[in-house]
Design an enzyme around this catalytic site. Sequence first.
Site, short mmCIF file in Angstrom:
data_model
loop_
_atom_site.label_atom_id
_atom_site.label_comp_id
_atom_site.label_asym_id
_atom_site.label_seq_id
_atom_site.Cartn_x
_atom_site.Cartn_y
_atom_site.Cartn_z
CE LYS A 83 48.40 54.70 -0.31
NZ LYS A 83 49.66 54.04 -0.04
C1 E4P Z 1 50.89 51.91 -2.26
O1 E4P Z 1 50.12 52.85 -2.34
C2 E4P Z 1 50.65 50.74 -1.41
O2 E4P Z 1 50.51 51.10 -0.07
C3 E4P Z 1 51.78 49.75 -1.59
O3 E4P Z 1 52.00 49.59 -2.97
C4 E4P Z 1 51.51 48.42 -0.91
O4 E4P Z 1 52.50 47.51 -1.27
P1 E4P Z 1 52.72 46.11 -0.50
O5 E4P Z 1 51.58 45.22 -0.79
O6 E4P Z 1 54.01 45.60 -1.06
O7 E4P Z 1 52.84 46.46 0.97
#
Ligand code: E4P
Length: 214
Positions: A83
Site C-alpha cells: 500500500k
Molecule cells: C483501507 O484501505 C483504508 O485505509 C481504510 O478503509 C480507511 O478507513 P478510515 O477512513 O475509517 O480510517
Amino acid sequence: MKLFADTAIISEIEEVSEWGIISGVTTNPSLIAKSGITLLKAIEKIVNLIDGPISAEVAEGKSEDMIKEAKVYAKMHKNIVVKIPMTLEGVKAVKALSSLGIKTNVTLVFSTSQAMMAATAGATYVSPFMGRVDDFTNTTDSGFKLVKDIKDIFKTYGFKTEIIAASIRHIDHVDQAMKAGADIATIPYKVLKIMEKHPLTDKGLSIFREASKN
Ligand code: E4P
C-alpha cells in the site's frame, strides 16, 4: 464485488475468514496500532488466514525508501500487496514496483485525477476513501460519486487497475460501492458483522419457527 476485511485485529480476521466469503484484507498504520502487534507479525498471521490480497502499508517518504520497504513486504508472501500513499513520491514508487511485478494499492485517493495518475503508474488497486470524502463534504453521496467517476474513467480509458472502495462507515456505503461499480469493498469488522441482518429476516424466522411447532 469482492469483500475484503479492513482490519488488522487477528481475532476479527479469524472469525470472518470462517464465513468463506472474505477474499482479502487491508491494513493501514492506524489499524496496525489498534491491533497491538507489529505490521510484520500481522502479515505473518493474516497470510495463514486469508488466501487473497493482503495490503501492507509503507511509511510515507522518498520513493527509494518506499521501494526498499515494499520489497521487504513483497518477499514475505506471494499475496502481499504494497500500500503506497498517493503522493508524487508514491507515484514514482508505484511505477518502479509495477515494473518489478510487485502489486500495489494506492491509498488516500480522493479525486479522479489522483486515481488516473496511480493507474497510469501501473497500480494494481486504487483505494478511494468513501467515508472520509463524505465527512469532508458533509454529504452522504460524495464517496459514491467518487467511486462511480473513477469506475467510468477507468472504463473509458481501458485501465485494468481495480477499485477498492475504502473508508466504509456503514451498510449504505457498501450498497453505494456496489452501485458505483467498485471491484472490491474493504469493510470494517463492525459493518461486516451487521451486513447479514434484516428485521424482516428475524421476523420471518420466528414465524417459520412457530409454524414448525404445529
Ligand atoms: C483501507 O484501505 C483504508 O485505509 C481504510 O478503509 C480507511 O478507513 P478510515 O477512513 O475509517 O480510517
